[in-house]
Design an enzyme around this catalytic site. Structure first.
Site, PDB file in Angstrom:
ATOM      1  N   ARG A   1       0.881  -1.167   0.000  1.00 28.27           N
ATOM      2  CA  ARG A   1       0.000   0.000   0.000  1.00 28.27           C
ATOM      3  C   ARG A   1       0.915   1.212   0.000  1.00 28.27           C
ATOM      4  NH1 ARG A   1      -5.344   1.266   3.521  1.00 28.27           N
ATOM      5  NH2 ARG A   1      -6.115  -0.073   1.830  1.00 28.27           N
TER       6      ARG A   1
ATOM      7  N   CYS B   1     -16.322   1.655   0.341  1.00 29.86           N
ATOM      8  CA  CYS B   1     -15.184   0.781   0.689  1.00 29.86           C
ATOM      9  C   CYS B   1     -14.821   0.863   2.163  1.00 29.86           C
ATOM     10  CB  CYS B   1     -13.986   1.122  -0.186  1.00 29.86           C
ATOM     11  SG  CYS B   1     -13.298   2.757   0.125  1.00 29.86           S
TER      12      CYS B   1
ATOM     13  N   HIS C   1      -7.313   1.010  -6.469  1.00 31.45           N
ATOM     14  CA  HIS C   1      -7.514   0.109  -5.322  1.00 31.45           C
ATOM     15  C   HIS C   1      -8.186  -1.172  -5.837  1.00 31.45           C
ATOM     16  CE1 HIS C   1      -7.727  -1.217  -1.334  1.00 31.45           C
ATOM     17  NE2 HIS C   1      -8.598  -0.383  -0.797  1.00 31.45           N
TER      18      HIS C   1
ATOM     19  N   ASP D   1     -17.191   7.419  -1.720  1.00 32.46           N
ATOM     20  CA  ASP D   1     -16.001   7.200  -0.887  1.00 32.46           C
ATOM     21  C   ASP D   1     -15.683   8.511  -0.198  1.00 32.46           C
ATOM     22  OD1 ASP D   1     -13.716   6.096   0.257  1.00 32.46           O
ATOM     23  OD2 ASP D   1     -12.497   6.227  -1.572  1.00 32.46           O
TER      24      ASP D   1
ATOM     25  N   GLN E   1      -9.968  -3.904  -3.515  1.00 33.55           N
ATOM     26  CA  GLN E   1     -11.253  -3.425  -3.025  1.00 33.55           C
ATOM     27  C   GLN E   1     -12.338  -3.656  -4.072  1.00 33.55           C
ATOM     28  OE1 GLN E   1     -12.188  -1.786   0.029  1.00 33.55           O
ATOM     29  NE2 GLN E   1     -14.164  -2.337  -0.831  1.00 33.55           N
TER      30      GLN E   1
ATOM     31  N   ARG F   1     -13.842  -8.639   1.035  1.00 32.59           N
ATOM     32  CA  ARG F   1     -12.395  -8.423   0.867  1.00 32.59           C
ATOM     33  C   ARG F   1     -11.661  -9.736   1.138  1.00 32.59           C
ATOM     34  NH1 ARG F   1     -10.157  -3.322   1.235  1.00 32.59           N
ATOM     35  NH2 ARG F   1      -8.289  -4.400   0.509  1.00 32.59           N
TER      36      ARG F   1
HETATM   37  N1   CP Z   1     -11.228  -0.199   2.274  1.00 26.69           N
HETATM   38  C1   CP Z   1      -9.963  -0.321   2.725  1.00 26.69           C
HETATM   39  O1   CP Z   1      -9.019  -0.547   1.972  1.00 26.69           O
HETATM   40  O2   CP Z   1      -9.847  -0.156   4.063  1.00 26.69           O
HETATM   41  P1   CP Z   1      -8.503  -0.038   4.905  1.00 26.69           P
HETATM   42  O3   CP Z   1      -7.902   1.305   4.603  1.00 26.69           O
HETATM   43  O4   CP Z   1      -8.946  -0.158   6.328  1.00 26.69           O
HETATM   44  O5   CP Z   1      -7.572  -1.127   4.494  1.00 26.69           O
HETATM   45  N1  NVA Z   2      -9.890   6.690  -1.254  1.00 29.08           N
HETATM   46  C1  NVA Z   2      -9.505   6.222   0.045  1.00 29.08           C
HETATM   47  C2  NVA Z   2      -9.697   4.767   0.166  1.00 29.08           C
HETATM   48  C3  NVA Z   2      -9.387   4.192   1.526  1.00 29.08           C
HETATM   49  C4  NVA Z   2      -9.542   2.714   1.600  1.00 29.08           C
HETATM   50  C5  NVA Z   2      -8.068   6.597   0.328  1.00 29.08           C
HETATM   51  O1  NVA Z   2      -7.234   6.471  -0.576  1.00 29.08           O
HETATM   52  O2  NVA Z   2      -7.768   7.018   1.440  1.00 29.08           O
END
Ligand code: CP
Ligand code: NVA
Length: 316
Positions: free
Chosen positions: A118, A275, A145, A236, A148, A303
């Site tokens: 990530r 998400c 993502h 989101d 997700q 997930r």
């Molecule tokens: N939706 C998602 O990726 O959540 P987290 O940031 O908690 O991993």
């Molecule tokens: N768009 C959000 C998704 C989190 C899972 C971010 O990037 O923070």
């Protein structure tokens, strides 16, 4: 290759398949059949398949940003499939002191069987994948993502099959999650309508790509236009990780909040997805996310199942 070097190549990541590693970087890089195959695997595990194909395998998970769902669902998925995980907070590794992503990829490839990352910059994901000898999985970047959205498509499939006849509406910031929805709409064949402020719309290259691929993706600045008759409404956070909150941004996005009035323009049996994590009262009202249309807990659970499909595919 001499003695020890050959031995390292042979036993470095035990049982790694020969040939190029099977990365899972973005949904647009797969064809529809491959994506459906991955989801079918996820459904099989959800429906009771109990084999442990990843016994003896280790997944390293590098996080440059916080996570609840991604971290826990990958850890549990690996354990259910017989494997193990190592959590790496990037700041606590030598990456945090300037060791290159390429060198990190080369070294981790000698210890583990797959790497999930990530990261703040999609460039780092690409660099990692380029230099890793083991599969790399995208656990979120600033640009996408995909794990997700595999779970989201799984949820859509469960609630609204067949997908080809369905309309998904996105209302809000056209962020990383929206980008993966665009990829998924094209590859899984459902219609996607995005409603976003002019300043926060999807990159033109994504819309162009969707059109070139024959996808039914369009965007508007009118939330009512996007949501009218939709089978699924998605939004989101307005403030993705790494983005600075501002009054201006909140003002721009306020008309795109998914509230009961907006939801009423979707089909009466429409579902609502997000998400998570959510900021109730900003991108969606509590009445919608905690109300009868919401399927966000099933979505979060998926997930785990979808990622079992991804892991089994990458390491199978
Ligand atoms: N939706 C998602 O990726 O959540 P987290 O940031 O908690 O991993
Ligand atoms: N768009 C959000 C998704 C989190 C899972 C971010 O990037 O923070």
């Amino acid at each position: 290759m001499k003695g020890l070097a050959r031995q390292a190549a042979v036993i470095g990541n035990q049982g790694a398949p020969s040939g190029p590693p099977r990365h899972f970087l973005d949904i647009d890089q797969f064809d529809s059949a491959a994506l459906r195959g991955i989801l079918d695997l996820g459904f099989a595990y959800k429906n009771g398949r109990r084999d442990r194909p990843l016994a003896g395998k280790t997944l390293a998970m590098i996080f440059e940003k916080p996570s609840t769902r991604t971290r826990v669902s990958f850890e549990v998925a690996m354990r259910h499939l017989g494997g193990d995980t190592i959590f790496l907070d990037a700041a606590d590794t030598q990456l945090g002191r300037g060791e290159t992503v390429a060198d990190t990829a080369r070294v981790l490839s000698r210890y583990v069987d797959a790497i999930m990352i990530r990261t703040n910059e999609s460039r780092k994901l690409e660099e990692l994948a380029h230099h890793a000898a083991v599969p790399v999985i995208n656990g979120l970047t600033d640009a996408s993502h995909p794990c997700q959205i595999m779970a989201d498509v799984m949820t859509l499939q469960e609630k609204k099959a067949p997908l080809a006849s369905r309309i998904v509406a996105w209302s809000g910031d056209a962020n990383n999650v929206a980008a993966s929805w665009i990829h998924a709409a094209v590859r899984f064949g459902f219609a996607l309508r995005l409603a976003c402020p002019d300043e926060l719309g999807p990159p033109q290259r994504l819309i162009d790509w969707a059109q070139q691929e024959g996808g039914r993706v369009r965007w508007t600045s009118e939330p009512l236009e996007a949501v009218a008759g939709a089978d699924c409404v998605v939004t989101d956070t307005w403030i993705s990780m790494g983005i600075t909150a501002s009054v201006n941004r909140h003002n721009q996005l306020a008309p795109y909040r998914v509230d009961e009035q907006l939801m009423a323009h979707a089909k009466p049996d429409a579902i609502f997805m997000h998400c998570l994590p959510v900021k109730r009262g900003e991108e969606v009202t509590a009445g919608v996310i905690d109300g009868p249309h919401s399927v966000v807990w099933d979505e979060a659970e998926n997930r785990l199942h979808a990622q079992k499909g991804i892991l089994a595919w990458c390491l199978g």
